[in-house]
Design a protein around this motif. Structure first.
Motif, PDB file in Angstrom:
ATOM      1  N   SER A 131     -26.400  24.487  54.574  1.00 26.28           N
ATOM      2  CA  SER A 131     -25.746  25.793  54.552  1.00 26.28           C
ATOM      3  C   SER A 131     -26.395  26.729  53.536  1.00 26.28           C
ATOM      4  O   SER A 131     -26.126  27.939  53.553  1.00 26.28           O
ATOM      5  CB  SER A 131     -24.262  25.639  54.229  1.00 26.28           C
ATOM      6  OG  SER A 131     -24.069  25.197  52.897  1.00 26.28           O
ATOM      7  N   ASN A 181     -22.356  20.624  53.151  1.00 23.44           N
ATOM      8  CA  ASN A 181     -23.543  20.463  53.997  1.00 23.44           C
ATOM      9  C   ASN A 181     -24.635  21.323  53.378  1.00 23.44           C
ATOM     10  O   ASN A 181     -24.613  22.547  53.515  1.00 23.44           O
ATOM     11  CB  ASN A 181     -23.261  20.901  55.434  1.00 23.44           C
ATOM     12  CG  ASN A 181     -24.522  20.946  56.284  1.00 23.44           C
ATOM     13  OD1 ASN A 181     -25.528  20.322  55.964  1.00 23.44           O
ATOM     14  ND2 ASN A 181     -24.480  21.703  57.362  1.00 23.44           N
ATOM     15  N   TRP A 182     -25.590  20.681  52.701  1.00 20.24           N
ATOM     16  CA  TRP A 182     -26.520  21.486  51.905  1.00 20.24           C
ATOM     17  C   TRP A 182     -27.459  22.347  52.749  1.00 20.24           C
ATOM     18  O   TRP A 182     -28.087  23.275  52.233  1.00 20.24           O
ATOM     19  CB  TRP A 182     -27.303  20.640  50.913  1.00 20.24           C
ATOM     20  CG  TRP A 182     -28.139  19.514  51.406  1.00 20.24           C
ATOM     21  CD1 TRP A 182     -27.817  18.195  51.399  1.00 20.24           C
ATOM     22  CD2 TRP A 182     -29.467  19.592  51.942  1.00 20.24           C
ATOM     23  NE1 TRP A 182     -28.848  17.436  51.901  1.00 20.24           N
ATOM     24  CE2 TRP A 182     -29.879  18.277  52.242  1.00 20.24           C
ATOM     25  CE3 TRP A 182     -30.355  20.639  52.196  1.00 20.24           C
ATOM     26  CZ2 TRP A 182     -31.127  17.983  52.783  1.00 20.24           C
ATOM     27  CZ3 TRP A 182     -31.599  20.349  52.741  1.00 20.24           C
ATOM     28  CH2 TRP A 182     -31.967  19.034  53.022  1.00 20.24           C
ATOM     29  N   TYR A 235     -25.468  21.663  62.349  1.00 21.66           N
ATOM     30  CA  TYR A 235     -25.913  21.938  60.987  1.00 21.66           C
ATOM     31  C   TYR A 235     -25.950  23.438  60.689  1.00 21.66           C
ATOM     32  O   TYR A 235     -25.923  23.827  59.515  1.00 21.66           O
ATOM     33  CB  TYR A 235     -27.292  21.334  60.746  1.00 21.66           C
ATOM     34  CG  TYR A 235     -27.307  19.817  60.721  1.00 21.66           C
ATOM     35  CD1 TYR A 235     -26.141  19.088  60.544  1.00 21.66           C
ATOM     36  CD2 TYR A 235     -28.486  19.113  60.872  1.00 21.66           C
ATOM     37  CE1 TYR A 235     -26.154  17.709  60.524  1.00 21.66           C
ATOM     38  CE2 TYR A 235     -28.516  17.726  60.843  1.00 21.66           C
ATOM     39  CZ  TYR A 235     -27.345  17.030  60.680  1.00 21.66           C
ATOM     40  OH  TYR A 235     -27.361  15.653  60.657  1.00 21.66           O
ATOM     41  N   ASP A 265     -24.299   8.350  53.131  1.00 20.49           N
ATOM     42  CA  ASP A 265     -23.472   9.522  53.432  1.00 20.49           C
ATOM     43  C   ASP A 265     -23.094  10.357  52.213  1.00 20.49           C
ATOM     44  O   ASP A 265     -22.036  11.005  52.211  1.00 20.49           O
ATOM     45  CB  ASP A 265     -22.204   9.094  54.178  1.00 20.49           C
ATOM     46  CG  ASP A 265     -22.229   9.548  55.635  1.00 20.49           C
ATOM     47  OD1 ASP A 265     -23.256  10.109  56.058  1.00 20.49           O
ATOM     48  OD2 ASP A 265     -21.232   9.350  56.338  1.00 20.49           O
ATOM     49  N   VAL A 281     -24.207  13.092  51.458  1.00 15.84           N
ATOM     50  CA  VAL A 281     -24.189  14.485  51.876  1.00 15.84           C
ATOM     51  C   VAL A 281     -22.791  14.934  52.307  1.00 15.84           C
ATOM     52  O   VAL A 281     -22.476  16.121  52.268  1.00 15.84           O
ATOM     53  CB  VAL A 281     -25.215  14.705  53.017  1.00 15.84           C
ATOM     54  CG1 VAL A 281     -24.764  14.030  54.292  1.00 15.84           C
ATOM     55  CG2 VAL A 281     -25.467  16.183  53.253  1.00 15.84           C
ATOM     56  N   HIS A 282     -21.938  13.976  52.706  1.00 19.98           N
ATOM     57  CA  HIS A 282     -20.572  14.315  53.127  1.00 19.98           C
ATOM     58  C   HIS A 282     -19.526  13.895  52.087  1.00 19.98           C
ATOM     59  O   HIS A 282     -18.337  13.854  52.404  1.00 19.98           O
ATOM     60  CB  HIS A 282     -20.244  13.629  54.449  1.00 19.98           C
ATOM     61  CG  HIS A 282     -21.097  14.086  55.595  1.00 19.98           C
ATOM     62  ND1 HIS A 282     -21.317  15.409  55.873  1.00 19.98           N
ATOM     63  CD2 HIS A 282     -21.792  13.384  56.529  1.00 19.98           C
ATOM     64  CE1 HIS A 282     -22.109  15.512  56.930  1.00 19.98           C
ATOM     65  NE2 HIS A 282     -22.415  14.306  57.345  1.00 19.98           N
ATOM     66  N   TYR A 338     -16.457  16.203  51.430  1.00 22.11           N
ATOM     67  CA  TYR A 338     -15.575  16.250  52.594  1.00 22.11           C
ATOM     68  C   TYR A 338     -14.751  14.971  52.701  1.00 22.11           C
ATOM     69  O   TYR A 338     -13.537  15.028  52.980  1.00 22.11           O
ATOM     70  CB  TYR A 338     -16.402  16.452  53.857  1.00 22.11           C
ATOM     71  CG  TYR A 338     -15.568  16.473  55.122  1.00 22.11           C
ATOM     72  CD1 TYR A 338     -14.715  17.535  55.398  1.00 22.11           C
ATOM     73  CD2 TYR A 338     -15.622  15.423  56.025  1.00 22.11           C
ATOM     74  CE1 TYR A 338     -13.947  17.558  56.550  1.00 22.11           C
ATOM     75  CE2 TYR A 338     -14.851  15.435  57.182  1.00 22.11           C
ATOM     76  CZ  TYR A 338     -14.018  16.501  57.438  1.00 22.11           C
ATOM     77  OH  TYR A 338     -13.257  16.507  58.574  1.00 22.11           O
ATOM     78  N   TYR A 366     -18.194  20.781  59.443  1.00 24.86           N
ATOM     79  CA  TYR A 366     -18.967  21.954  59.856  1.00 24.86           C
ATOM     80  C   TYR A 366     -18.116  23.213  59.994  1.00 24.86           C
ATOM     81  O   TYR A 366     -18.592  24.321  59.731  1.00 24.86           O
ATOM     82  CB  TYR A 366     -19.716  21.630  61.156  1.00 24.86           C
ATOM     83  CG  TYR A 366     -20.467  20.330  61.035  1.00 24.86           C
ATOM     84  CD1 TYR A 366     -21.533  20.204  60.141  1.00 24.86           C
ATOM     85  CD2 TYR A 366     -20.083  19.202  61.752  1.00 24.86           C
ATOM     86  CE1 TYR A 366     -22.201  19.004  59.988  1.00 24.86           C
ATOM     87  CE2 TYR A 366     -20.747  17.994  61.598  1.00 24.86           C
ATOM     88  CZ  TYR A 366     -21.797  17.896  60.714  1.00 24.86           C
ATOM     89  OH  TYR A 366     -22.449  16.697  60.553  1.00 24.86           O
ATOM     90  N   ARG A 411     -14.920  16.798  61.137  1.00 24.05           N
ATOM     91  CA  ARG A 411     -16.160  16.810  60.363  1.00 24.05           C
ATOM     92  C   ARG A 411     -16.218  18.123  59.578  1.00 24.05           C
ATOM     93  O   ARG A 411     -15.417  19.041  59.814  1.00 24.05           O
ATOM     94  CB  ARG A 411     -17.381  16.657  61.272  1.00 24.05           C
ATOM     95  CG  ARG A 411     -17.434  15.352  62.045  1.00 24.05           C
ATOM     96  CD  ARG A 411     -17.479  14.132  61.142  1.00 24.05           C
ATOM     97  NE  ARG A 411     -18.813  13.840  60.643  1.00 24.05           N
ATOM     98  CZ  ARG A 411     -19.070  12.893  59.739  1.00 24.05           C
ATOM     99  NH1 ARG A 411     -18.079  12.183  59.220  1.00 24.05           N
ATOM    100  NH2 ARG A 411     -20.294  12.669  59.338  1.00 24.05           N
TER     101      ARG A 411
END
Length: 492
Positions: free
Chosen positions: A192, A189-190, A307, A62, A64-65, A68, A137, A135
């Motif tokens: 993005s 969130n890459w 995503y 994880d 990637v998060h 956050y 997003y 989350r």
């Protein structure tokens, strides 16, 4: 139609009304009847760990998060762990995105376009789902709105006396802010980063001058360079998304409908390539991330609407532009009706979408509820009982509600999630699990409900199922909100 309100008050109202509207919409039913589903449970249990343990876990899973999780850890430390702390950042983020849509819409298409777009964002069904979601997003959507607003402000600068054609003193702070916002979104969130080709399409659409293209390329490249280490590192953890199905045509039906609606909004705006328009900003922001993610999914399945939730900012901007065009068309013949057109359309939309609004705020809107099943465990357990989780990821309910599992022995667990720096912990070998189970009189099995359960695939899970089938008898079974608790007693 001209709005007979002083300009200063119009600007204030344009920010306050969408913000408060979206905030109220988000606070409505925020707890979802005290339910938390599996994705939010991951946020909850990771955010509750010490910062050092979170950092260690990110090396395994994880990553990637990571930003956050660290942000939510800070909020949990200050305000305590609760569904309000978990979800309120998303509510505030979408409210901030609504303000960005309103300001962009007013600048490009007038007051009513801005107000309509700002009010529309929180009503979109996809946004309503993640408006109350623990989350990242929604935070990315807010960043997309802010980066679009910064780009529009930079495109609005025209060469003139004291304003040279190029990045000078007046523009570099905004370009720096643009790069920082894009980078922060990428760290949340890459995917993005798909906002950059969307903005490139906007620059091409409006025939931006060289003095805009060059700094956009430079600052955008800086944001990509800052996110690149995370992108490369997280690729080594791609097994986490191996469950996403390959892209199929029916998966594109929803995005196709959104693009059609967006195209209608763009047509209503009647854009031309001599000016920056709502269509020039909104349509690329809606279409490019959707199509870009579809293209990436042909290489590796990644197509999930969350995503690219940030693309809904573009859709809201286009809806606002269409409403603004309707007001302008209506004003000459029906001036009074035009003044209530936008509020009327929004009110009718609220009523028409009421089933959706109620559904998104119900526990049934999510796959499961880890808190409800924890309550069943607390009711059924006896001291000394064993507990099993199939698959092991269902251990999240014990991590979010540890008090409900007090007195139970997690016989399959060899190393806890914190000790192993993972989300679900490390389990023992199948033969060890079998031996541990045969020493117990009663076992509580926590798994998915019959509607969503899949046959065990991991060897450990197959061993658990085999022992329970061969040596134990079911004495009680409860299914609640997508999960299931079954009590087994040993036959002998």
């Amino acid at each position: 139609m001209r709005c007979h309100i002083p300009a200063a008050r119009r600007g204030l109202l344009l920010c306050l009304i969408p913000f408060l509207w979206t905030l109220a919409f988000g606070l409505w039913g925020l707890s979802r009847q005290d339910s938390v589903w599996r994705d939010e449970a991951a946020t909850w249990q990771v955010a509750g760990r010490p910062a050092g343990e979170i950092w260690r876990m990110l090396g395994n899973v994880d990553a990637v998060h990571g930003l956050y999780y660290l942000l939510m850890h800070g909020l949990f430390e200050v305000f305590g762990a609760s569904t309000t702390t978990l979800r309120l950042p998303s509510v505030l983020a979408i409210a901030a995105a609504a303000v960005c849509v309103a300001v962009i819409g007013r600048r490009l298409a007038g007051f009513w376009a801005g107000l309509g777009g700002g009010l529309a964002l929180g009503l979109l069904p996809a946004v309503q789902f993640y408006l109350q979601e623990g989350r990242p997003y929604a935070l990315v959507a807010a960043g997309a709105g802010l980066s679009a607003l910064l780009l529009v402000s930079l495109l609005g600068d025209r060469p003139g006396p004291g304003r040279p054609d190029g990045p000078g003193r007046r523009t570099w702070p905004r370009w720096t802010a643009y790069a920082v916002v894009v980078l922060v979104c990428a760290l949340l969130n890459w995917l993005s980063l798909l906002v950059l080709p969307a903005h490139a399409a906007t620059l091409w659409w409006v025939r931006a001058r060289r003095g805009v293209w060059l700094p956009w390329a430079a600052y955008g490249s800086a944001a990509v360079a800052g996110a690149l280490p995370l992108v490369l590192f997280s690729r080594g953890q791609s097994d986490q998304v191996s469950w996403i199905p390959p892209l199929t045509w029916h998966m594109m039906i929803g995005p196709g409908i959104l693009l059609a609606v967006g195209a209608l909004g763009a047509w209503a705006d009647r854009p031309d390539r001599s000016r920056v328009s709502a269509a020039a900003v909104g349509l690329p922001l809606l279409a490019v991330p959707q199509l870009g993610l579809a293209g990436l999914s042909l290489v590796q399945p990644l197509f999930l609407d969350r995503y690219v939730l940030f693309s809904m900012v573009g859709l809201a901007l286009l809806i606002g532009a269409a409403l603004g065009a309707a007001v302008r068309a209506c004003a000459p013949r029906f001036p009074r009706a035009s003044a209530v057109l936008v509020p009327g359309v929004v009110g009718v939309s609220v009523l028409a979408l009421l089933p959706v609004e109620l559904g998104k705020r119900a526990p049934a809107s999510r796959v499961d509820d880890v808190l409800a099943v924890a309550g069943e465990v607390a009711r059924l357990k006896r001291d000394g009982d064993a507990v099993l989780f199939v698959p092991a990821a269902r251990r999240d309910t014990a991590l979010v509600s540890p008090h409900a599992f007090t007195g139970l022995a997690d016989v399959a667990l060899a190393e806890s999630p914190v000790a192993s720096a993972t989300l679900k912990g490390e389990e023992a070998r199948p033969d060890r699990i079998r031996e541990a189970l045969l020493e117990r009189r009663r076992v509580l099995l926590v798994t998915d409900s019959a509607k969503v359960a899949k046959a065990p695939s991991a060897e450990r899970d197959k061993a658990k199922a085999a022992v329970l089938r061969e040596r134990f008898t079911v004495v009680e079974d409860r299914q609640v909100r997508g999960r299931r608790v079954t009590v087994y007693e040993r036959r002998d």
